[in-house]
Enzyme design. Structure first.
Site, mmCIF file in Angstrom:
data_model
loop_
_atom_site.group_PDB
_atom_site.id
_atom_site.type_symbol
_atom_site.label_atom_id
_atom_site.label_comp_id
_atom_site.label_asym_id
_atom_site.label_seq_id
_atom_site.Cartn_x
_atom_site.Cartn_y
_atom_site.Cartn_z
ATOM 1 N N MET A 9 0.824 -1.218 0.000
ATOM 2 C CA MET A 9 0.000 0.000 0.000
ATOM 3 C C MET A 9 0.862 1.273 0.000
ATOM 4 S SD MET A 9 -1.512 -0.201 3.872
ATOM 5 C CE MET A 9 -2.059 1.489 3.877
ATOM 6 N N HIS A 10 0.411 2.259 -0.709
ATOM 7 C CA HIS A 10 1.175 3.504 -0.821
ATOM 8 C C HIS A 10 0.223 4.647 -1.167
ATOM 9 C CE1 HIS A 10 1.078 1.487 -4.748
ATOM 10 N NE2 HIS A 10 1.037 2.696 -5.289
ATOM 11 N N GLN A 11 0.435 5.780 -0.547
ATOM 12 C CA GLN A 11 -0.398 6.950 -0.810
ATOM 13 C C GLN A 11 0.352 7.878 -1.758
ATOM 14 O OE1 GLN A 11 -2.106 8.893 2.585
ATOM 15 N NE2 GLN A 11 -3.545 9.969 1.271
#
Ligand SMILES: [Zn+2]
Length: 178
Positions: A121-123
């Site tokens: 996951m990465h923003q």
């Protein structure tokens, strides 16, 4: 376009089009200081790190991601949620300082149909500029807009070092006003 400009553009296109490193998880590889992806790291906090996007939408396109390999927002521990929030605010301060963008897109792509090509996951924190040109303009040879990735990394990492640990800019402004 003259030859020299074409060569410069081709080198930058390699970066844009992504010579994706042959590692199981590119973000875990960054956490593990893998030499093949080292140049992408710009900030390392205790729970969250920040890297340059291998496929930048715009100059300064960053990704904030947890140190642990998580694939779902709901797996974040309470302390990691706080760390994420602090990290994204810091990204904004850094990009304000380095690029002075006119706006931002901030968000998650969860799952392949939503555009996520990395499971970890990465923003995304994407600076937006007035009168910006897109990747298609570059491929069409109209104009080279992408900064040399080594230079981007140095400038952004320097700003992270300068601003990490400081009160986020908007909060500091509010405090002065009261
Ligand atoms: Zn991972």
């Amino acid at each position: 376009m003259v030859l020299a400009e074409s060569i410069v553009a081709a080198g930058k296109l390699d970066y844009i089009q992504g010579r994706r490193p042959a590692v199981p998880c590119i973000l875990c590889a960054i956490v593990g200081r893998d030499r093949r992806v080292r140049r992408l790291l710009v900030h390392e906090g205790s729970a969250f790190l920040v890297c340059l996007n291998l496929y930048p939408y715009n100059p300064g396109h960053l990704m904030a991601f947890p140190r642990r390999h998580l694939e779902d927002l709901r797996e974040l521990r309470a302390g990691e949620v706080l760390a994420l929030d602090r990290t994204v605010r810091l990204c904004l301060d850094v990009l304000d300082r380095v690029y002075r963008p006119a706006g931002y897109n901030i968000g998650w792509n969860l799952g392949r149909p939503a555009g996520a090509s990395i499971a970890h996951m990465h923003q995304h924190v994407i600076p937006r500029y007035d009168h910006e040109l897109g990747v298609m303009d570059l491929i069409g040879g109209k104009r080279v807009i992408v900064e040399d990735p080594g230079r981007s990394q140095r400038r952004i990492a320097r700003a992270f070092r300068a601003l990490a640990g400081q009160v986020p800019r908007a909060a500091a402004r509010t405090r002065r006003a009261t």
